[in-house]
Write a protein that holds these residues in place. Sequence first.
Motif, mmCIF file in Angstrom:
data_model
loop_
_atom_site.group_PDB
_atom_site.id
_atom_site.type_symbol
_atom_site.label_atom_id
_atom_site.label_comp_id
_atom_site.label_asym_id
_atom_site.label_seq_id
_atom_site.Cartn_x
_atom_site.Cartn_y
_atom_site.Cartn_z
ATOM 1 N N SER A 114 0.832 -1.211 0.000
ATOM 2 C CA SER A 114 0.000 0.000 0.000
ATOM 3 C C SER A 114 0.864 1.258 0.000
ATOM 4 O O SER A 114 0.593 2.209 -0.740
ATOM 5 N N ARG A 115 1.910 1.264 0.846
ATOM 6 C CA ARG A 115 2.798 2.428 0.885
ATOM 7 C C ARG A 115 3.517 2.609 -0.444
ATOM 8 O O ARG A 115 3.691 3.734 -0.917
ATOM 9 N N TRP A 116 3.957 1.502 -1.040
ATOM 10 C CA TRP A 116 4.678 1.589 -2.315
ATOM 11 C C TRP A 116 3.768 2.132 -3.414
ATOM 12 O O TRP A 116 4.189 2.966 -4.210
ATOM 13 N N ARG A 117 2.541 1.673 -3.448
ATOM 14 C CA ARG A 117 1.620 2.152 -4.481
ATOM 15 C C ARG A 117 1.307 3.633 -4.319
ATOM 16 O O ARG A 117 1.117 4.334 -5.318
ATOM 17 N N ARG A 118 1.272 4.114 -3.091
ATOM 18 C CA ARG A 118 1.018 5.542 -2.881
ATOM 19 C C ARG A 118 2.234 6.390 -3.242
ATOM 20 O O ARG A 118 2.082 7.530 -3.686
ATOM 21 N N ALA A 119 3.434 5.837 -3.046
ATOM 22 C CA ALA A 119 4.641 6.652 -3.210
ATOM 23 C C ALA A 119 5.288 6.527 -4.585
ATOM 24 O O ALA A 119 6.049 7.411 -4.978
ATOM 25 N N VAL A 120 5.008 5.442 -5.324
ATOM 26 C CA VAL A 120 5.717 5.223 -6.580
ATOM 27 C C VAL A 120 5.319 6.281 -7.614
ATOM 28 O O VAL A 120 4.149 6.506 -7.900
ATOM 29 N N LYS A 121 6.327 6.970 -8.127
ATOM 30 C CA LYS A 121 6.117 8.026 -9.112
ATOM 31 C C LYS A 121 7.472 8.430 -9.671
ATOM 32 O O LYS A 121 8.482 8.398 -8.965
ATOM 33 N N ASP A 122 7.486 8.798 -10.945
ATOM 34 C CA ASP A 122 8.724 9.199 -11.614
ATOM 35 C C ASP A 122 9.801 8.127 -11.460
ATOM 36 O O ASP A 122 10.990 8.431 -11.272
ATOM 37 N N HIS A 123 9.399 6.882 -11.532
ATOM 38 C CA HIS A 123 10.332 5.777 -11.407
ATOM 39 C C HIS A 123 10.732 5.270 -12.791
ATOM 40 O O HIS A 123 10.190 5.700 -13.807
ATOM 41 N N VAL A 124 11.677 4.360 -12.811
ATOM 42 C CA VAL A 124 12.150 3.749 -14.049
ATOM 43 C C VAL A 124 11.812 2.269 -14.014
ATOM 44 O O VAL A 124 12.134 1.572 -13.051
ATOM 45 N N ILE A 125 11.162 1.798 -15.054
ATOM 46 C CA ILE A 125 10.764 0.393 -15.159
ATOM 47 C C ILE A 125 11.765 -0.328 -16.064
ATOM 48 O O ILE A 125 12.013 0.114 -17.191
ATOM 49 N N ILE A 126 12.322 -1.421 -15.568
ATOM 50 C CA ILE A 126 13.262 -2.238 -16.336
ATOM 51 C C ILE A 126 12.540 -3.511 -16.748
ATOM 52 O O ILE A 126 12.193 -4.328 -15.893
ATOM 53 N N CYS A 127 12.291 -3.666 -18.020
ATOM 54 C CA CYS A 127 11.624 -4.867 -18.543
ATOM 55 C C CYS A 127 12.680 -5.884 -18.950
ATOM 56 O O CYS A 127 13.277 -5.784 -20.026
ATOM 57 N N GLY A 128 12.925 -6.829 -18.067
ATOM 58 C CA GLY A 128 13.958 -7.828 -18.318
ATOM 59 C C GLY A 128 15.149 -7.600 -17.416
ATOM 60 O O GLY A 128 15.725 -6.505 -17.413
ATOM 61 N N TYR A 129 15.523 -8.622 -16.640
ATOM 62 C CA TYR A 129 16.633 -8.480 -15.697
ATOM 63 C C TYR A 129 17.738 -9.463 -16.031
ATOM 64 O O TYR A 129 18.278 -10.160 -15.181
ATOM 65 N N GLY A 130 18.061 -9.501 -17.323
ATOM 66 C CA GLY A 130 19.206 -10.294 -17.747
ATOM 67 C C GLY A 130 20.479 -9.463 -17.677
ATOM 68 O O GLY A 130 20.607 -8.548 -16.864
ATOM 69 N N THR A 131 21.428 -9.770 -18.549
ATOM 70 C CA THR A 131 22.697 -9.038 -18.550
ATOM 71 C C THR A 131 22.484 -7.561 -18.848
ATOM 72 O O THR A 131 23.034 -6.678 -18.169
ATOM 73 N N LYS A 132 21.660 -7.266 -19.870
ATOM 74 C CA LYS A 132 21.409 -5.865 -20.229
ATOM 75 C C LYS A 132 20.624 -5.148 -19.132
ATOM 76 O O LYS A 132 20.914 -3.980 -18.816
ATOM 77 N N GLY A 133 19.643 -5.816 -18.568
ATOM 78 C CA GLY A 133 18.842 -5.191 -17.521
ATOM 79 C C GLY A 133 19.653 -4.883 -16.279
ATOM 80 O O GLY A 133 19.532 -3.801 -15.687
ATOM 81 N N ARG A 134 20.496 -5.823 -15.862
ATOM 82 C CA ARG A 134 21.332 -5.592 -14.678
ATOM 83 C C ARG A 134 22.321 -4.456 -14.916
ATOM 84 O O ARG A 134 22.584 -3.639 -14.023
ATOM 85 N N SER A 135 22.875 -4.396 -16.136
ATOM 86 C CA SER A 135 23.804 -3.307 -16.451
ATOM 87 C C SER A 135 23.086 -1.966 -16.450
ATOM 88 O O SER A 135 23.643 -0.952 -15.991
ATOM 89 N N ALA A 136 21.853 -1.945 -16.941
ATOM 90 C CA ALA A 136 21.083 -0.699 -16.939
ATOM 91 C C ALA A 136 20.794 -0.240 -15.515
ATOM 92 O O ALA A 136 20.891 0.955 -15.201
ATOM 93 N N VAL A 137 20.460 -1.177 -14.627
ATOM 94 C CA VAL A 137 20.210 -0.833 -13.225
ATOM 95 C C VAL A 137 21.470 -0.274 -12.580
ATOM 96 O O VAL A 137 21.431 0.733 -11.855
ATOM 97 N N SER A 138 22.609 -0.914 -12.843
ATOM 98 C CA SER A 138 23.871 -0.432 -12.278
ATOM 99 C C SER A 138 24.178 0.977 -12.754
ATOM 100 O O SER A 138 24.600 1.842 -11.961
ATOM 101 N N ALA A 139 23.953 1.244 -14.046
ATOM 102 C CA ALA A 139 24.219 2.582 -14.582
ATOM 103 C C ALA A 139 23.284 3.618 -13.960
ATOM 104 O O ALA A 139 23.703 4.745 -13.655
ATOM 105 N N LEU A 140 22.026 3.259 -13.758
ATOM 106 C CA LEU A 140 21.087 4.197 -13.148
ATOM 107 C C LEU A 140 21.493 4.554 -11.726
ATOM 108 O O LEU A 140 21.467 5.728 -11.324
#
Length: 337
Positions: A114-140
């Motif tokens: 409930s708290r997460w749904r109220r607070a989530v905004k201006d976030h970044v969604i990563i579709c896929g958590y393979g090699t490219k997804g993990r690298s994108a998260v690290s860069a962010l």
Amino acid sequence: MIHFPAQRRGPLSALSLRLAAALGLVFAVVAAVYLGRDGYRDVNEDGLTLLDCFYYAVVSLSTTGYGDITPAAPSARLVNVLFITPARVIFLIILVGTTLEVLTEQYRTGRRLSRWRRAVKDHVIICGYGTKGRSAVSALMENGLDRSRIVVVERSAAALRQATSAGLVAIEGSATRSSVLNEAHVKSAKAVIIATDSDDASVLVALTVRQLTAGQVRIIAAAREAENAPLLKQSGAHHVIVSSATAGRLLGLSTSAPPLIDVVEDLLTPGQGMALAMRSAERDEVGRSPRELESLVIALVRRGKVVTLADRAGAVIETGDMLVHVRDDRPQSATTA
């Protein structure tokens, strides 16, 4: 299903804590009974020994109650009412602690959701958590984005465990389904990064995101083949990175100009030396040439379009321009040494 980062102790630690609490209650009741042993009546009428006190404490806390030892004096009965009876309730709670822990965990997860749904905004969604997804998260995260503002969408159970272990919120399901993207609050997201394993899935994800957001959320997609890049852009992706073509160019540079590979890796690897950065043009920089600035400016971003310094439009900085420059990204200790 939404998976949050795990926040629980190990099973041995939880079991040890419950066992210690149960033994503590037993010893506390034994001490209370032993101190007031003159107020208890035993069927043998020979008085209560320490062993009798342990026996009475155990059968009382377990609600067995054989009746061979009973409180006779008013003080002993008062101790039973005010201390032993509450201790009995607490002891039973400890015995059924596993069930209570499950219920508590469900309640805690519901509150976190409930708290997460109220607070989530201006976030970044990563579709896929393979090699490219993990690298994108690290860069962010290396660029200052808090991990609480990153949401991973993934179908693989192993990848979901990796995401939650990294402290990320992960949503189980396919990013091609609108219901899954709605769970990730795609309409209030800042950007969607598509890092799936296949180009056809990336196209479907881009189409779904564009349909749900009416093109209001920036979409960045990775393509394995260069021929699929135009299709991804037509599907709604604002930027497409062709992984195979980029790797091929770097492989070609490694043959014709090997030092350029080191420069590119330095620019892309944080904390090594140089790094690409972007900032707004300051008031005293407007009207000047980018080449006159102290920082090494390599391009301008004007009204969403890249303007190179070789273009006539890039000869002078205008109000609202973003400056793409190379900064010193070495650790502070290295720069002061």
